[in-house]
Design an enzyme around this catalytic site. Structure first.
Site, PDB file in Angstrom:
ATOM      1  N   GLY A 101       0.820  -1.034   0.107  1.00 42.24           N
ATOM      2  CA  GLY A 101       0.085   0.109  -0.090  1.00 42.24           C
ATOM      3  C   GLY A 101       0.975   1.260  -0.073  1.00 42.24           C
ATOM      4  O   GLY A 101       2.100   1.072   0.103  1.00 42.24           O
TER       5      GLY A 101
ATOM      6  N   GLY B 221       0.774   5.558   1.225  1.00 41.57           N
ATOM      7  CA  GLY B 221      -0.003   6.706   2.143  1.00 41.57           C
ATOM      8  C   GLY B 221       0.845   7.938   2.027  1.00 41.57           C
ATOM      9  O   GLY B 221       1.905   8.022   1.504  1.00 41.57           O
TER      10      GLY B 221
ATOM     11  N   VAL C  72       4.299   0.882   1.726  1.00 37.87           N
ATOM     12  CA  VAL C  72       4.403  -0.088   2.475  1.00 37.87           C
ATOM     13  C   VAL C  72       4.733  -1.688   1.903  1.00 37.87           C
ATOM     14  O   VAL C  72       4.137  -1.838   0.770  1.00 37.87           O
ATOM     15  CB  VAL C  72       3.373  -0.562   3.456  1.00 37.87           C
ATOM     16  CG1 VAL C  72       3.479  -1.586   4.352  1.00 37.87           C
ATOM     17  CG2 VAL C  72       3.092   0.922   4.151  1.00 37.87           C
TER      18      VAL C  72
ATOM     19  N   ASP D 180      -6.202  10.000  14.776  1.00 39.57           N
ATOM     20  CA  ASP D 180      -6.364   9.697  13.146  1.00 39.57           C
ATOM     21  C   ASP D 180      -7.011   8.189  13.122  1.00 39.57           C
ATOM     22  O   ASP D 180      -6.804   7.356  12.299  1.00 39.57           O
ATOM     23  CB  ASP D 180      -5.104   9.583  12.472  1.00 39.57           C
ATOM     24  CG  ASP D 180      -5.488   9.632  10.890  1.00 39.57           C
ATOM     25  OD1 ASP D 180      -6.449  10.296  10.382  1.00 39.57           O
ATOM     26  OD2 ASP D 180      -4.594   9.270  10.086  1.00 39.57           O
TER      27      ASP D 180
END
Length: 459
Positions: A112, A114, A119, A239
């Site tokens: 992934g 972000g 990652v 978050d």
């Protein structure tokens, strides 16, 4: 991830105080300074970026917020606790080792991406671990991204201190200097089933059964409760969202990404004054308007995720009709007490849920989303409410369970605890099997694309 810039605020004084109080003596910060110029944070920004880990400061108030454990006067800050025990619990990896573990950060191993960076799935050798190595998740800081060394250091500090079944485990970090500049990486335990976000909103994944949704919600709530009450100092996660709830091989929920986490207010204060940061659609409106951060900010975010679990819809979805784009505005049209309430329930569940349970979840979400933070429940109350709802996690007739599932002449009986456990295990195994088939098909498609790209072209 949605990001935008909003109004300026008079938080520079508070941020300057944070900067002066930063702790930079840990091994994680040995090779680089742990401060960043205040110019990088001149505007309030909704992003995955985080502020520093430091002693919290807030405006004066007569009320006092105290952690559930430990004395306020003797409570040590997160950086202080890290120096005492966290620094020795984490392993320091070399950049070459992590590059080899990920096949030079191969795109085929990318899990992934972000605000922090990418990652990757990797295999590393750990003391006492299997000879073939241990599968881990490796997060590599993007030097050109919105998050920097300060946020990386914050995550090292927090995850080096916290320890709970519903918080992701940080195995170690990398803080090396290479020809390409400083390298900042984090090494976590590998979570086989990715995120709650994937299972709720990605149609390529099998439908997440109702009972597992409840278990995930309860696990995430217990993780927040630990942060709010289970440490020497109060920790505000800041978050909480579906994409930060990771799922292990047994679908146990674990909170991840502590770059935004903050210590709670000190004695004599009700909140922390800070630059407004978070993710659009999850941040409490009182926090957005004032910059006053409390544990009730996390409670609001939890209410948003509860509605995402109920509906299978994102908190913000521009692809839907205009009157359905904002989840919280849409669900208000179908109150839990109304006959039309079932219209908001995720259609992918196909009626396989407890009607009584879904109504209770909606009411709990509404309490978390109270306008005034004082009216929102504490996470301890949320956990207790979820445990009560778990008693209704089995399917009931009103929820749409098919009568054809039982032989016509069989006398109906209330399911035993063993029946419920067996049914839950069966659904979980079917879900895992379908997930594995999906992963295999994706891998095959990637292989065919790479093979086609490598094939020589005819002139």
């Amino acid at each position: 991830m949605l990001c935008f810039r909003c109004f300026r605020s008079n938080t520079e004084k508070v941020e300057g105080e944070e900067k002066r109080r930063e702790v930079s003596a840990s091994p994680a910060a040995a090779s680089v300074p742990s401060t960043i110029s205040t110019g990088e944070r001149s505007n309030l920004t909704f992003s995955t970026a985080s502020s520093a880990v430091g002693t919290s400061v807030s405006e004066g108030s007569s009320a006092v917020v105290r952690p559930a454990s430990g004395s306020v006067s003797s409570a040590r800050s997160i950086p202080e606790q890290y120096e005492e025990r966290g620094a020795n619990s984490l392993r320091r990896f070399g950049f070459r080792e992590l590059r080899a573990a990920t096949s030079d950060f191969s795109r085929l191993l990318k899990l992934g991406e972000g605000g922090f960076g990418s990652v990757y799935k990797g295999v590393v050798r750990l003391p006492g671990g299997p000879a073939v190595g241990t599968v881990v998740a490796i997060k590599k800081l993007n030097p050109n991204g919105h998050q920097g060394h300060k946020q990386w250091l914050a995550e090292v500090h927090f995850l080096g201190v916290v320890e709970h079944p519903n918080l992701v485990k940080l195995i170690g970090y990398c803080a090396d200097q290479s020809k390409r500049g400083p390298q900042r990486l984090l090494v976590y335990e590998f979570m086989a089933n990715k995120t709650l976000d994937d299972h709720l909103f990605n149609k390529a994944y099998p439908v997440l059964p109702w009972d597992i949704r409840l278990e995930v919600a309860l696990g995430a709530a217990e993780g927040l409760l630990y942060l709010h009450e289970g440490l020497e100092v109060q920790v505000i996660y800041r978050d909480f969202k579906a994409s930060n709830i990771l799922l292990d091989e047994e679908f146990r929920a674990k909170l991840s990404d502590f770059g935004l986490a903050r210590e709670g207010p000190s004695a004599g204060h009700t909140h922390v004054s800070t630059a407004v940061m978070g993710t659009l659609g999850y941040a409490a409106p009182d926090y957005v308007e004032t910059g006053h951060l409390t544990t009730k900010s996390d409670v609001w975010s939890f209410g948003v995720v509860l509605y995402e679990i109920l509906t299978g819809r994102r908190s913000m979805d521009r692809k839907r009709p205009k009157n359905e784009q904002k989840l919280l505005e849409w669900v208000r049209l179908y109150p839990a007490e109304s006959k039309q309430f079932s219209k908001i329930i995720d259609t992918r569940l196909e009626g396989h849920y407890s009607k009584q349970g879904t109504r209770k979840i909606a009411k709990l979400a509404n309490s978390c989303l109270a306008k005034h933070r004082r009216d929102r429940p504490a996470m301890r109350e949320v956990v207790e409410s979820l445990k009560q709802v778990m008693q209704h996690k089995e399917l009931d007739a009103d929820g749409g369970a098919s009568a054809e599932s039982s032989p016509p002449n069989e006398v109906s009986r209330k399911p035993t605890t063993e029946d419920v456990a067996v049914a839950s295990a069966r659904r979980r195994m079917l879900h895992l099997a379908a997930l594995g088939e999906n992963a295999n098909s994706i891998a095959r498609r990637r292989f065919m694309l790479m093979r086609a790209a490598a094939a020589p072209t005819l002139s």
